[in-house]
Write a protein that holds these residues in place. Sequence first.
Motif, short mmCIF file in Angstrom:
data_model
loop_
_atom_site.label_atom_id
_atom_site.label_comp_id
_atom_site.label_asym_id
_atom_site.label_seq_id
_atom_site.Cartn_x
_atom_site.Cartn_y
_atom_site.Cartn_z
N THR A 5 0.85 -1.19 0.00
CA THR A 5 0.00 0.00 0.00
C THR A 5 0.89 1.24 0.00
OG1 THR A 5 -1.68 -1.20 1.27
CG2 THR A 5 -1.88 1.19 1.17
N ARG A 6 0.94 1.90 -1.12
CA ARG A 6 1.87 3.02 -1.27
C ARG A 6 1.13 4.35 -1.33
NH1 ARG A 6 5.24 -0.03 -6.13
NH2 ARG A 6 5.77 -1.89 -4.87
N PRO A 7 1.74 5.39 -0.80
CA PRO A 7 1.09 6.70 -0.85
C PRO A 7 1.25 7.34 -2.22
CG PRO A 7 3.24 6.91 0.14
CD PRO A 7 3.03 5.44 -0.13
N ASP A 8 0.54 8.41 -2.43
CA ASP A 8 0.74 9.17 -3.67
C ASP A 8 2.07 9.91 -3.66
OD1 ASP A 8 -1.89 8.57 -4.73
OD2 ASP A 8 -2.70 9.99 -3.26
N TYR A 9 2.46 10.39 -2.47
CA TYR A 9 3.66 11.23 -2.36
C TYR A 9 4.48 10.82 -1.13
CZ TYR A 9 0.89 14.14 -5.49
OH TYR A 9 0.12 14.58 -6.54
N LEU A 10 5.81 10.92 -1.29
CA LEU A 10 6.73 10.73 -0.17
C LEU A 10 7.58 11.99 -0.04
CD1 LEU A 10 8.04 8.82 1.97
CD2 LEU A 10 9.75 8.29 0.23
N MET A 11 7.55 12.59 1.14
CA MET A 11 8.40 13.74 1.43
C MET A 11 9.58 13.26 2.26
SD MET A 11 5.50 16.64 2.24
CE MET A 11 6.70 17.76 2.94
N PHE A 12 10.79 13.70 1.90
CA PHE A 12 11.98 13.25 2.61
C PHE A 12 12.98 14.39 2.77
CE2 PHE A 12 13.19 12.86 -1.81
CZ PHE A 12 14.56 13.13 -1.84
N VAL A 13 13.89 14.19 3.72
CA VAL A 13 14.96 15.14 4.01
C VAL A 13 16.29 14.45 3.68
CG1 VAL A 13 16.03 16.61 5.78
CG2 VAL A 13 13.57 16.13 5.87
N ASN A 14 17.20 15.18 3.09
CA ASN A 14 18.51 14.60 2.76
C ASN A 14 19.41 14.58 4.00
OD1 ASN A 14 20.57 13.54 1.11
ND2 ASN A 14 21.38 15.58 0.64
N GLU A 15 18.86 14.08 5.10
CA GLU A 15 19.59 14.00 6.36
C GLU A 15 20.69 12.95 6.24
OE1 GLU A 15 19.59 15.29 10.60
OE2 GLU A 15 18.73 16.03 8.73
N GLN A 16 21.88 13.32 6.70
CA GLN A 16 23.04 12.43 6.61
C GLN A 16 23.25 11.94 5.17
OE1 GLN A 16 23.66 9.71 10.01
NE2 GLN A 16 21.72 10.48 10.83
N TYR A 17 22.88 12.79 4.24
CA TYR A 17 23.09 12.54 2.81
C TYR A 17 22.45 11.24 2.33
CZ TYR A 17 26.46 16.27 3.52
OH TYR A 17 27.04 17.47 3.85
N ALA A 18 21.26 10.92 2.89
CA ALA A 18 20.56 9.68 2.54
C ALA A 18 19.71 9.81 1.28
CB ALA A 18 19.68 9.24 3.70
N GLY A 19 19.62 11.01 0.71
CA GLY A 19 18.73 11.26 -0.43
C GLY A 19 18.90 10.32 -1.61
N PRO A 20 20.13 10.12 -2.12
CA PRO A 20 20.29 9.24 -3.28
C PRO A 20 19.78 7.82 -3.06
CG PRO A 20 22.25 10.58 -3.00
CD PRO A 20 21.39 10.81 -1.78
N GLU A 21 19.96 7.28 -1.86
CA GLU A 21 19.47 5.93 -1.58
C GLU A 21 17.94 5.89 -1.56
OE1 GLU A 21 19.49 1.83 -0.72
OE2 GLU A 21 20.91 3.21 -1.65
#
Length: 362
Positions: A81-97
Amino acid sequence: MVKGFWSCLLLCCCLAGSAIANAASVVFLNPGRSDEPFWVSYAQFMQAAAADLDMDLQILFAERDKERMLQQAREVLLGPTRPDYLMFVNEQYAGPEILRLSRGSGVKLFSVNSTLTPDQQALVGGTREQYPDWIGSMVPNDEEAGYLMARSLLAQQQHLNAGRPFELVAFSGDKQTPAAKRREKGLHRALAAYPQARLRQLVYAEWNRQRAHAQAQQLFVRYPKVEVVWSANDEMAFGAMAAATALGRKPGQDLHFSALNNSPEVLRAYLDGQVSALVSGHFTLGGWALVLLHDYDAGLDFAKHGGKDREVRLFMALDKKKAVRLLTHVELRGYKINFKSYSLLHAPKQRDYKFSLQPLLD
């Protein structure tokens, strides 16, 4: 008559159910702790926005644990069950993963507060490039925040010292967080304009009160002549203040502190004079980002109204009057903001979005 009543009731229930089913669903990967004042207030502002915009919002706290945050991203993006949108922060440079995990998920992504650095984007691309479902980003003016705090502190101390040189120490956040580096950059920009100020040492307290307390115990002994303490958030400022007080120093009198955030504790400390310079505003960013997603979900692309990637001037240096007003709003928690009035969908005469801290200062 009875039959008509029940038919009408059934229709209303169906319409209500349809509205709920059609509500845009959003998951926010909150990198902070679930008892951390800043990230809790950030979540509360988002919840107020989601309720006003009729959006389905779920917030997951990572408790300052990068691996936990990535596991949460994995479950959201690869689960049934997936959402329409995921908001994230590039904390500890985790964004690319997080972006890698999103490929093929069908979920749209939006980065807030700390987006991917230029070096990271050189490898994985920017928004709507290699990852076309990464639709946008919004960050606050972190460099300006660091500069505003430092400029206020340094100007005050220069006046008190009548031009005499003075020393300062600085507490930054996490080395692995872009926001911390940008606030440091603002500090150094202000220092360049005040040659009387001598920065003795900058340490990384990882946004944490206890760590800052332990570091400050050593720094204030090592540099007994320090008169100014720059801190990239309020938690570190309080840790350093406690250490200073234990050593017989008097915050706001013989030792002047900056702080950044919006907790009732820091607002009261500023109003009491223990904190000499206070900057706030970015706890509202997640709520404003939901306004963009609300419009995008309805077919109005924010990229055509100010760009897909934006830096918003949310940080403001507070004076006593503004601090009192902000404290009132924060303690109410409902905020009493009509978020739809900031939506271009609901205010089509506006050409661009006008997000700021000002609604909480009026």
